[in-house]
Design a protein around this motif. Sequence first.
Motif: not given
Length: 125
Positions: A109-112, A78-86, A89-105
Amino acid sequence: MRQLALLLLPALVGLAGASGWLAAAEERDETATGAVPARPVKAAETTQTCLSSGDLREAVAEKRVVEPVAAIRAARAAVPRADIVRANLCRRDEALVYMLTALRKDGQFVHVMVDARSGKVAGQW
């Protein structure tokens, strides 16, 4: 490889406050790059709590969620040429989601957000 990913993810998991993840961001149209369009998220709309590394390992072992490596791959796509820095795994409105932070070149920062059951990108901002 799977064991390595399970050992490394807790090192990546920070105790990031929900306010950073839930702050509304400017909406950008990134459809030209094939990325998921940004979607602002208001703090009042969602409730989120992140799981501990032990709970993460348990959820993966019970096959309730995809492995962290799959979420990282989806975020990288989703965020090409970026490094995932964080990654959390979170519970968000009754669902489980991975919250990732990417650092672009370019230093931005982009949150995915990746759906933990399917491994598909659910949004970014």
